[in-house]
Scaffold this motif. Structure first.
Motif, short mmCIF file in Angstrom:
data_model
loop_
_atom_site.label_atom_id
_atom_site.label_comp_id
_atom_site.label_asym_id
_atom_site.label_seq_id
_atom_site.Cartn_x
_atom_site.Cartn_y
_atom_site.Cartn_z
N PHE A 97 -8.18 -2.43 0.52
CA PHE A 97 -7.06 -1.57 0.18
C PHE A 97 -7.52 -0.18 -0.25
O PHE A 97 -6.77 0.78 -0.12
CB PHE A 97 -6.18 -2.25 -0.87
N THR A 126 1.19 4.53 -2.96
CA THR A 126 0.56 5.79 -2.54
C THR A 126 1.55 6.89 -2.14
O THR A 126 1.17 8.06 -2.08
CB THR A 126 -0.36 5.56 -1.33
N ILE A 129 0.83 -1.21 0.00
CA ILE A 129 0.00 0.00 0.00
C ILE A 129 0.87 1.25 0.00
O ILE A 129 0.61 2.21 -0.75
CB ILE A 129 -0.94 -0.01 1.22
N THR A 131 -7.60 1.43 3.22
CA THR A 131 -6.31 1.61 3.89
C THR A 131 -5.43 2.62 3.18
O THR A 131 -4.77 3.44 3.82
CB THR A 131 -5.58 0.26 4.01
N ASP A 132 -5.39 2.59 1.84
CA ASP A 132 -4.55 3.55 1.12
C ASP A 132 -5.03 4.98 1.36
O ASP A 132 -4.24 5.91 1.56
CB ASP A 132 -4.44 3.22 -0.38
N SER A 178 2.49 3.83 8.53
CA SER A 178 2.38 2.43 8.10
C SER A 178 2.84 1.50 9.22
O SER A 178 2.20 0.47 9.50
CB SER A 178 3.22 2.20 6.84
#
Length: 502
Positions: free
Chosen positions: A349, A173, A169, A352-353, A393
Motif C-alpha cells: 500500500f 489519499t 487506498i 500503490t498510494d 483507481s
C-alpha cells in the motif's frame, strides 16, 4: 493464522492510516499540498518513506520466491540491485539538479520546454500507462495472497477484494495527497523494514540457527550464487546484462517517473533532495540483501520440513510468489504471521498510494494545467482532482482483473519486462533532450516514434536468437528501446542555430 485474525489486523492497520490522513490533511487539502507537500518535506522522512514505495509487495514476496525458482536464479537479482544503485547516483547528480533548476511540479514539463507540446503530452501519457500497469501488477500480487488466505474462506470474489483494496487506498489519499503519503509511507516503511529483520529471526529460530550459522547455511546452500559470467549471449543472468539493465531501468522507472521524483521535489532544495537520494540508495541496497537472504532461508526451511512450492489455483503450475505467505501463515506461529502480514501490507500500500497520487498529479498538471495560477483557483478544481483520482483507481482495477486471467509467471520478472517496453521511449526522449543541444525535432511526429519504438523492440526480442547468434535479452532490453527512440528522434530532427539552456 486464521482468516478472521488476518482480516482484523488489516482493519486495524487501515484505521491507523485513516487517522494519520485525517490529522495531516484537515488544515490543508489544496493542490500545492497534494502535488508537492508545500515544498516543506523533511529529506530524511522522504528518504525513509521512499524505501516502501520503491520496494513494494513484489520485492517482499516475489524476490525471495525467485531465489529458488526452477530457472536457477539464486541471488542473481543482487546484480540488478547494484545496477539500480548506479542509476540512483546518476539521478541524484544529473536529473534532480535539472528538475530543481526548472522548478517543476511535473517532471515532464522539461520535455515541453526542450522538445515541444506533442512530445510533452506523449511523455506524460507514457508515464500514465506505465505507472498504471506497473502499480496494478504490484497490487495484484498482494491481493492474490489475501484472496487465497482470507477472502476465499468467506467466499468473496477476487474482483470485490481488488475493489475494496483500491477504495481504501483512495479514501486515505484523495484529500492530502503527497503531504499525507510522506507521513503514512514513513510508518509503512518502518513496518516493512522491521518485518524483514524479524522474519529472518523467526525462520532462523525455527531452524535452530544463530546469526553466524544462518550466514553459513545460506552461503553453503544451492541458492547463494550472486555473480553470473557464463554465456553472455544465451543467459539472461549475465553480470553485464544485469548491471546495465538495472542502471537504465532505474533511470527510467525512478528518474523519469513522476511517482518517486514527486517525493524528491517536495524537499526544500536540491541539497536536501540529493541527501535523500544518497541515503535512500544505501538503505535500498542493504534491505535487498536481507530480502534475498529471506528467500534462501525460506527454501532451506521448506526442504527441511517437506513443504512444496504452492501451485497456482488457475494454471496448476508451481507459484514461487506464494512460498513466503504459505510458510508464514501455515507453518510458523502467530507472531511471525503477524509480522509477515504487516510487512506485506505496508510494502504494497506504500507503493500503490504513492502511485495513485503521482498519476493524479501528472494528469492534473500535464493535461488540466492545475499548476498554472489562472487554473489553480477555478471553481470545483479540487472536485475535479478527486474525480481524476477515482478514475485512475478504476483503471488500476481493470488492469488487475485482466492480469489475473493471464498471469502464471513471477510478478517481479513481469514488471521489469513490461517496463522495458513502456519506459523505453521516455529514456530516449530525455536522452535526446539532454545530449543533443543543436537540433529541434518535428514535434507532431514524436508520438509516432514513441509507438513504433516498443513495437520494433518487441520484434527484435522475439527474433534475437536467430538474428544475434543466440543472444537472449533481459532487463537491458530497455536500452535497445531507448536507443531506437533516440535514433527515431534524431531522424525527424533538424539543425537549429539556437542552443537549448536545459
Amino acid at each position: 493464522m486464521t482468516p478472521f485474525a488476518i482480516l482484523s489486523l488489516i482493519i486495524v492497520y487501515f484505521g491507523i492510516l485513516f487517522t494519520i490522513s485525517h490529522f495531516v490533511s484537515r488544515k490543508d487539502s489544496g493542490n500545492n499540498a497534494f502535488f508537492k507537500a508545500n515544498n516543506n518535506a523533511k529529506w530524511y522522512l522522504v528518504a525513509f518513506g521512499m524505501i516502501g514505495t520503491a520496494l513494494s509487495g513484489v520485492t517482499f514476496i516475489s524476490v525471495p520466491g525467485e531465489v529458488g525458482s526452477p530457472g536457477g536464479e539464486q541471488f542473481k537479482y543482487f546484480q540488478f540491485i547494484l545496477g539500480n544503485a548506479l542509476g540512483f547516483i546518476i539521478i541524484a547528480k544529473v536529473l534532480l539538479p535539472l528538475y530543481y533548476r526548472m522548478n517543476l511540479t511535473s517532471i515532464y514539463g522539461y520535455i515541453e520546454k526542450r522538445l515541444g507540446t506533442y512530445s510533452y503530452k506523449t511523455a506524460a501519457i507514457i508515464f500514465l500507462i506505465s505507472r498504471t500497469i506497473g502499480s496494478a501488477f504490484r497490487l495484484y500480487l498482494v491481493v492474490i495472497v489475501l484472496q487465497r488466505f482470507v477472502f476465499d474462506y468467506y467466499g468473496i470474489p477476487f474482483a470485490v477484494t481488488v475493489l475494496a483494496s483500491l477504495t481504501l487506498i483512495f479514501a486515505y489519499t484523495y484529500r492530502g495527497g503527497l503531504k499525507t503519503i510522506i507521513i503514512t509511507d514513513t510508518l509503512q516503511t518502518f513496518f516493512l523494514v522491521t518485518s524483514v529483520f524479524l522474519t529472518i529471526y523467526f525462520i532462523c529460530d525455527s531452524l535452530d540457527l544463530g546469526v553466524i550459522s544462518a550466514f553459513e547455511a545460506v552461503k553453503d546452500s544451492n541458492y547463494s550464487k550472486v555473480f553470473f559470467f557464463e554465456d553472455i549471449l544465451g543467459s539472461r543472468f549475465h553480470f553485464v546484462k544485469q548491471i546495465l539493465g538495472g542502471m537504465f531501468v532505474t533511470i527510467a522507472m525512478v528518474g523519469l517517473d513522476q511517482d518517486l521524483m514527486q517525493k524528491n521535489l517536495s524537499c526544500k532544495n536540491i541539497g536536501e533532495a540529493q541527501k535523500n537520494m544518497f541515503t535512500f540508495t544505501g538503505i535500498f541496497v542493504l534491505i535487498n540483501i536481507f530480502f534475498l537472504s529471506v528467500g534462501a532461508l525460506l527454501y532451506i526451511y521448506a526442504e527441511n520440513n517437506g513443504i512444496d512450492v504452492p501451485k497456482d489455483l488457475i494454471t496448476g503450475k508451481p507459484r514461487t510468489d506464494l512460498l513466503f505467505p504459505e510458510i508464514a501463515f501455515n507453518h510458523l506461529n502467530i507472531i511471525p504471521s503477524i509480522v509477515f502480514l504487516l510487512g506485506l501490507t505496508a510494502a504494497t500500500f506504500a507503493t500503490t498510494d504513492s502511485a495513485l497520487t503521482a498519476l493524479t498529479t501528472s494528469f492534473c498538471v500535464d493535461f488540466l494545467g492545475m499548476d498554472k495560477e489562472e487554473n489553480a483557483n477555478k471553481p470545483n478544481v479540487v472536485r475535479t482532482r478527486h474525480l481524476v483520482h477515482i478514475t485512475f483507481s478504476m483503471l488500476m482495477f481493470l488492469v488487475i482483473i485482466g492480469f489475473n486471467e493471464i498471469n502464471d509467471a513471477s510478478v517481479v520478472g513481469m514488471i521489469f519486462r513490461v517496463a522495458s517496453y513502456t519506459y523505453g521511449p521516455l529514456l530516449g526522449l530525455y536522452t535526446f533532450g539532454l545530449f543533443v543541444k543543436n537540433r529541434a525535432v518535428k514535434d507532431k511526429i514524436v508520438p509516432i516514434i514513441c509507438v513504433l519504438s516498443p513495437a520494433i523492440t518487441y520484434l527484435i526480442t522475439e527474433n534475437s536468437k536467430q538474428w544475434f547468434f543466440g543472444y537472449v535479452f533481459d532487463n537491458e532490453l530497455i536500452i535497445v528501446n531507448g536507443l531506437i527512440t533516440f535514433i527515431g528522434l534524431y531522424m525527424i530532427s533538424r539543425p537549429t542555430k539556437l542552443q537549448t539552456r536545459f
